[in-house]
Scaffold this active site. Sequence first.
Site, short mmCIF file in Angstrom:
data_model
loop_
_atom_site.label_atom_id
_atom_site.label_comp_id
_atom_site.label_asym_id
_atom_site.label_seq_id
_atom_site.Cartn_x
_atom_site.Cartn_y
_atom_site.Cartn_z
N LYS A 24 -43.13 -49.23 54.58
CA LYS A 24 -43.78 -49.25 53.27
C LYS A 24 -43.88 -47.81 52.77
CE LYS A 24 -47.86 -47.40 54.76
NZ LYS A 24 -48.32 -46.06 54.37
N ALA A 110 -44.75 -40.58 60.12
CA ALA A 110 -44.09 -40.29 58.84
C ALA A 110 -44.82 -40.89 57.66
CB ALA A 110 -42.65 -40.81 58.88
N GLY A 113 -45.66 -46.57 58.02
CA GLY A 113 -46.24 -47.81 58.53
C GLY A 113 -45.40 -48.52 59.57
N ASP A 149 -53.49 -50.92 58.21
CA ASP A 149 -52.28 -51.22 57.43
C ASP A 149 -51.62 -52.53 57.83
OD1 ASP A 149 -52.68 -48.82 56.18
OD2 ASP A 149 -50.96 -47.80 57.07
#
Length: 309
Positions: A24, A110, A113, A149
Amino acid sequence: MKNDRFRAKMTPGARTVAIQAPAKINLHLEVGKTRCDGFHEILSLFQAVSLYDEITVELRGEDGDCHISGDFPCEMEDNLIYKALELFRGGTGDRRGVAFSVDKNIPSEAGLGGGSSDAAAVLKALVLLLEQDPGERELSRMAAELGSDVPFFLGSPSAAVTGRGEQLADAGYVPDLQGLIVRGAGPGISTGAAYAAVDRAAEKGLLSRNLLSCEEMLHHFRETEPRDWPFYNSFMETFRNDYKGLALISNLLYDSEAVFAGLSGSGSALFGVFSDGNAADRAERLLKGQFPFVERIYFLRGIPEAVVI
């Protein structure tokens, strides 16, 4: 109520299933104050994109066995795939041995997710593989326990995200857009360190807050062109002076005709959105010669489901 989306794909005796776990990007991310539970309030706009970890799940071995193969920077017990399996076992009582094979394409640390998406994908894969359906509400509870998340990856491909990340509202719209994800050569940015840096910046009055409401964010997403989006990322504001490479990549994306560029999550990956495919092609060729990770992406219109193989 049982989850019909998962039951419809069940096959009696299925032994191996596969699923794609998408990355995402955060088109908008405002970090608010710390809550009494230690988490931060956030306002974010999540969009699933066409960069995937590929996961195969197989019944294997003795009861209680778990095997995970893949390029992970942690011990098995700290892996969200393992934690998802243990939660699922606790909720269903099914402790048959399971093996996971993961082709990791989403880089770690990064802001994309990857670990959260893997965990959600595993929950969906186990429903199909083990023919155990705890129900949509229980799966959502498991996902929220695994991480802020994770619930997003069980639902719609584009969502407004509030609370600590567990409150989701379907954005109701996915624009026909493409882009690039770019990550520099430096180390990743740990989430804990990123939030601590945001807190320090807020204490010094260096951080913008409450510039957009959730309603305004969704209005701009649905009604305005990407070049006019007023979206921003609190981490980008915080890191702009400390991580010069982030500003460099952002500037290069805009110079390469991106109509919008931003930092995803707490970084260290950035993304550029392009309304023109030829411009995206040119930017991809240019940036691949300068950075170790450059990936062409499209905005997804659905989160992949598990399939029997």
